[in-house]
Scaffold this motif. Sequence first.
Motif, PDB file in Angstrom:
ATOM      1  N   PHE A 104       0.833  -1.203   0.000  1.00  7.56           N
ATOM      2  CA  PHE A 104       0.000   0.000   0.000  1.00  7.56           C
ATOM      3  C   PHE A 104       0.873   1.261   0.000  1.00  7.56           C
ATOM      4  N   ILE A 105       0.425   2.253  -0.743  1.00  4.49           N
ATOM      5  CA  ILE A 105       1.134   3.534  -0.867  1.00  4.49           C
ATOM      6  C   ILE A 105       0.416   4.588  -0.035  1.00  4.49           C
ATOM      7  N   TRP A 106       1.158   5.284   0.802  1.00  2.00           N
ATOM      8  CA  TRP A 106       0.557   6.356   1.619  1.00  2.00           C
ATOM      9  C   TRP A 106       0.196   7.548   0.735  1.00  2.00           C
ATOM     10  N   VAL A 107      -1.043   8.015   0.870  1.00  2.00           N
ATOM     11  CA  VAL A 107      -1.514   9.165   0.095  1.00  2.00           C
ATOM     12  C   VAL A 107      -2.031  10.233   1.052  1.00  2.00           C
ATOM     13  N   TYR A 116      -3.270   4.030   1.115  1.00  5.67           N
ATOM     14  CA  TYR A 116      -3.873   4.281   2.431  1.00  5.67           C
ATOM     15  C   TYR A 116      -3.595   5.708   2.853  1.00  5.67           C
TER      16      TYR A 116
END
Lengths: 468, 468
Positions: free
Chosen positions: A157-160, A229
């Motif tokens: 998951f990539i932090w946005v 996420y």
Amino acid sequence: MNVVSVADILYGYISKNTEITIQGWIRTRRDSKAKISFLDIYDGSCITPLQIIAYDNLYNYKNEILHLTSGCSVTIDGIVSASIGMKQRVEVIAKSIKILGWIENPSTYPITAKNHTMKYLREVSHLRPRTNIIGAVARIRHTLSQAIHTFMHKQGFIWVPTPIITAYDTEGNGKMFCVSTSKNQKALHNSKEKTNTYDTHNFFGKEAFLTVSGQLNAEAYACALSKVYTFGPTFRAEYSNTNRHLSEFWMIEPEAAFMTLDDIIILAESLLKNIIIVLLKECSDDIKYFINKIDKNIISRLENFTNIKFNCIEYTEAIKLLKVCNKQFNIPIHWGTDLFSEHEKYLSEEYFKSPVIVKNYPKSIKAFYMRLNDDNQTVASMDVLVPGIGEIIGGSQREERLSTLDQRLQENNLTQENYWWYRDLRRYGTVPHSGFGLGFERLMIYVTGIKNIRDVIPFPRTPKNVNF
Amino acid sequence: MNVVSVADILYGYISKNTEITIQGWIRTRRDSKAKISFLDIYDGSCITPLQIIAYDNLYNYKNEILHLTSGCSVTIDGIVSASIGMKQRVEVIAKSIKILGWIENPSTYPITAKNHTMKYLREVSHLRPRTNIIGAVARIRHTLSQAIHTFMHKQGFIWVPTPIITAYDTEGNGKMFCVSTSKNQKALHNSKEKTNTYDTHNFFGKEAFLTVSGQLNAEAYACALSKVYTFGPTFRAEYSNTNRHLSEFWMIEPEAAFMTLDDIIILAESLLKNIIIVLLKECSDDIKYFINKIDKNIISRLENFTNIKFNCIEYTEAIKLLKVCNKQFNIPIHWGTDLFSEHEKYLSEEYFKSPVIVKNYPKSIKAFYMRLNDDNQTVASMDVLVPGIGEIIGGSQREERLSTLDQRLQENNLTQENYWWYRDLRRYGTVPHSGFGLGFERLMIYVTGIKNIRDVIPFPRTPKNVNF
């Protein structure tokens, strides 16, 4: 000189007979016949204090060391030694103790070694991290936050960073704070007069609010990068003065393309268990401190949490259980009503005595974006309920079918124009996708057993309170 | 079936001949004599697309596969195979291709394979993460954010969520957004009429604002736990329509007890270099993509950044350099004035041709909380200036002496009453302490070479813009 932390010494990273410098604050001082003093020092690196031995041959023993009180700040040069006492494995024999800061009028120092009520400590939120309990809370929060980032990263998951200022009301309940500029932008502290005129439209060109959820924006990124996420602050302008509500709190919101409701139920369970395993490992001394202070069963409760399979039931089944249980609820329950705290607590604390996931709620009580099930009555939603708290996670599969979404917008009196970009995600390469929100402070009260949510965030914001 | 990501396959975690399922979106389709199609698939896990080979024996080859366009979403079952072509090492031979979502009217799809201007892409911020460049930006931002958390954790710093809603104006310039509740709390989208009446005092009991910095609150935690950091959104209600300003941006603010100005200069340099080393390692393909698109020297520039020792000069020396350089500045410079962008750029881009730290600025141009130096004229402050950006970090040692702090409050027309709790940190066990703020989006434009700060945050907030 080798500057080290208390944790470095107590957890054995420093060999005995090493000369070190340690910097921190006095927790307590005991003197023996005014010839030797035992100083307990903390520096925030761990909950256990470090014992310092100060002999009376130190040049400032009489004039300074014998006057040290709880909270004084010191720099100590000394030698790490095996402890003669039984309480600790190592201690430090001081070669010099330099006092950096005294306590002004020690008898009125708000934080003393004695126990204070949590309510009192809230009034000195700037000093309460100096107490054992709030210091432990801070380390636990940090460890959980790190564990969440690490877990999400490992899952791809990539932090946005979704926006805080928004024109959208994701939950559709209108309980949002407004963001504006003061017409005569005076610095607060300079102005004696109150500036009561606000310019709400001018700055952003339309009304702007503080976000209640990053979900809609996160969906745009999930529909391009698959797994994203958020981890950021969210806001509710609700007049809820309970021990479970904050006006400002942090949320983790994973959003994943190609995942169904059942996929994110697995993700949610896996996330919660994983971070609690990390917590038990990395914060064991902090957790142990809570055994005497807060919850004598904390370790078995958390270990049990990581070992059992969560129960998962349909909303319809939950309603049946609540109807036949012969319990008098304040709010009557029937198919079509939302579950309130008392119902959630019955399910997780009395019936299942464990975390329970309730899924497929009636569409009428859930937000427009949740995916309509084939029965046309329920939506693919889920809440994770845990004993002592109630809802800790709420999530759903999102409606990915444009025509159904449009129908749901209409049923909720929302316009297609307002949601043009959200609809675009369904017009162009739509995918099934799902996500949930985990309230970080709810998680904190669950793991610590602390009763009031105001005590697990450094500077709580609640109705009538924006202090510090 | 084994559901995997594009990165799993391209980076070799899946052995050849494995049967896999892959889910993603079409980047491009090429057909060879309508007997075989080459589909490039992306799923956000990496910048390189995966080549899928679709033969005409697939049941939906003619009716569906030959109609696929950029942006369509698909689920593909297939077998990982060594590629015959030169462009890639592996590819996937499709056994079935299921189309999940078509593109409504492909000729008007806002995101096509062709190059769009960054300005145009901002107008479709909900779709732009589907482009190579904004996808790469998202992965780079994630990697930097993870690297920052990891670095701070390893250095013993504890993450502290300082409040977003505040009554304090840390920087003292009054450029803050106000937070209020609408008097008739209507859901935005439901109300046709504008709600122009705001209740600013009622909810919190006093005027409340969006924070410009978590520093004052972080200081309270540093004065108890020694090493803390914030990583959260901050706000400026400034009418700055430049390519370096946002109304909402993220900041990292380490704050450490017992550290001096020189200690945090070392910390700042170490943090920046460390996270860029991680970035070069973990995002090498994304960085390489920028060579052709943005900055052909990006890799050597970043590698150089991690290898050189930053220059460090006194403010007084910087003024001398700027005076003798025979350059015509728009804003004249002399001892006592602040450095503006043109001056900062001259120092880092022309004079030093490298990052440079300027320290000990005049007290008259800096905030009240910075530690007064012995010369009584300057404060223990520092700015890190980098080529192409100017200031990327601003920090200082904090004034830990109560009497000097009180004098500085008075000089800045601030009242002791308002800062009662901040003063308490000096009344009770005061310690030398220091910290800095790193603007996360400034860092992003530095590492990527992207010109406009609006392109390195998912949904930028600027004057007149709160879209999406």
